[in-house]
Design a protein around this motif. Structure first.
Motif, PDB file in Angstrom:
ATOM      1  N   SER A   1      -5.948 -10.298  36.528  1.00 56.05           N
ATOM      2  CA  SER A   1      -6.911 -10.530  35.450  1.00 56.05           C
ATOM      3  C   SER A   1      -6.573 -11.776  34.638  1.00 56.05           C
ATOM      4  O   SER A   1      -7.444 -12.415  34.090  1.00 56.05           O
ATOM      5  CB  SER A   1      -6.995  -9.304  34.532  1.00 56.05           C
ATOM      6  N   ASN A   2      -5.291 -12.126  34.551  1.00 60.21           N
ATOM      7  CA  ASN A   2      -4.866 -13.342  33.858  1.00 60.21           C
ATOM      8  C   ASN A   2      -3.541 -13.755  34.469  1.00 60.21           C
ATOM      9  O   ASN A   2      -2.544 -13.059  34.318  1.00 60.21           O
ATOM     10  CB  ASN A   2      -4.711 -13.083  32.357  1.00 60.21           C
ATOM     11  N   PRO A   3      -3.503 -14.899  35.134  1.00 61.62           N
ATOM     12  CA  PRO A   3      -2.304 -15.273  35.874  1.00 61.62           C
ATOM     13  C   PRO A   3      -1.127 -15.754  35.016  1.00 61.62           C
ATOM     14  O   PRO A   3      -0.048 -15.964  35.537  1.00 61.62           O
ATOM     15  CB  PRO A   3      -2.794 -16.391  36.786  1.00 61.62           C
ATOM     16  N   ILE A   4      -1.307 -15.903  33.721  1.00 58.80           N
ATOM     17  CA  ILE A   4      -0.220 -16.440  32.898  1.00 58.80           C
ATOM     18  C   ILE A   4       0.180 -15.480  31.784  1.00 58.80           C
ATOM     19  O   ILE A   4       1.334 -15.109  31.650  1.00 58.80           O
ATOM     20  CB  ILE A   4      -0.599 -17.811  32.319  1.00 58.80           C
ATOM     21  N   VAL A   5      -0.767 -15.078  30.965  1.00 55.04           N
ATOM     22  CA  VAL A   5      -0.458 -14.214  29.822  1.00 55.04           C
ATOM     23  C   VAL A   5      -1.152 -12.873  30.017  1.00 55.04           C
ATOM     24  O   VAL A   5      -2.365 -12.784  29.943  1.00 55.04           O
ATOM     25  CB  VAL A   5      -0.911 -14.856  28.485  1.00 55.04           C
ATOM     26  N   ASP A   6      -0.350 -11.838  30.273  1.00 55.20           N
ATOM     27  CA  ASP A   6      -0.917 -10.503  30.390  1.00 55.20           C
ATOM     28  C   ASP A   6      -0.280  -9.604  29.337  1.00 55.20           C
ATOM     29  O   ASP A   6       0.458 -10.072  28.473  1.00 55.20           O
ATOM     30  CB  ASP A   6      -0.754  -9.948  31.811  1.00 55.20           C
TER      31      ASP A   6
END
Length: 185
Positions: free
Chosen positions: A140-145
């Motif tokens: 869903s978000n490759p950097i900040v989850d």
């Protein structure tokens, strides 16, 4: 002429767990955040231990012989660290994971030992981030989850002595063994 309201508020330093909080809305919001974040860590401990039926059914509860980490580590991990995480799946990993959830959650809820909770929580969240490898397709978000946000959140609690408002942070900091071991604050 300067505004003395701002000068009268003592801003907590990272090293001073007994920082004075002025009772303003910002400290109350931080206290609510502390309690909520603590519950985010504490709830999975309860659910995995007792099988409350939310993410863990009763039959797979830790008290009924369930293995809180081993199933995920041997079948749910992805990415370049998959082999490492599969190799550490064991009863010891279960104990460390559950102790971490319990300790971090309870410390945040009570507002005590936030430095230890910050280091432990950031480490736990960092490992979980790597285990779920968000850089893969479908993330869903490759950097900040959520792992990054929760890890930063527990660090924030320690930096601002968030246990001093609606918590036991001041009492904790005054205990003799905590005063002689400042890393416990």
């Amino acid at each position: 002429m300067t505004d003395t309201r701002e000068e009268s508020v003592v801003r907590p330093a990272a090293a001073d767990a007994r920082a004075v909080h002025d009772g303003s809305a910002r400290w109350k919001v931080l206290a609510l955040f502390r309690i909520a974040l603590g519950f985010i860590f504490f709830w999975p401990f309860l659910d995995k231990t007792f099988g409350l039926g939310y993410s863990t059914v009763s039959e797979r509860a830790w008290i009924n012989g369930g293995k809180p980490t081993q199933g995920f580590l041997t079948g749910g991990v992805s990415g370049p660290f998959q082999g490492f995480f599969e190799s550490i799946a064991s009863p010891v990993t279960d104990i460390l994971f559950m102790a971490g959830l319990f300790g971090i959650g309870l410390a945040a809820i009570l507002g005590i030992g936030l430095r230890v909770a910050a280091v432990s929580g950031a480490l736990l969240m960092g490992l979980m981030y790597l285990a779920q490898w968000p850089l893969e397709s479908g993330s869903s978000n490759p950097i900040v989850d959520s792992h990054v946000i929760y890890g930063l959140g527990v660090v924030l609690l320690a930096l601002f002595a968030a246990g001093n408002t609606w918590g036991l942070g001041k009492l904790w900091a005054d205990l003799p063994f905590v005063q002689s071991n400042s890393w416990l604050k």
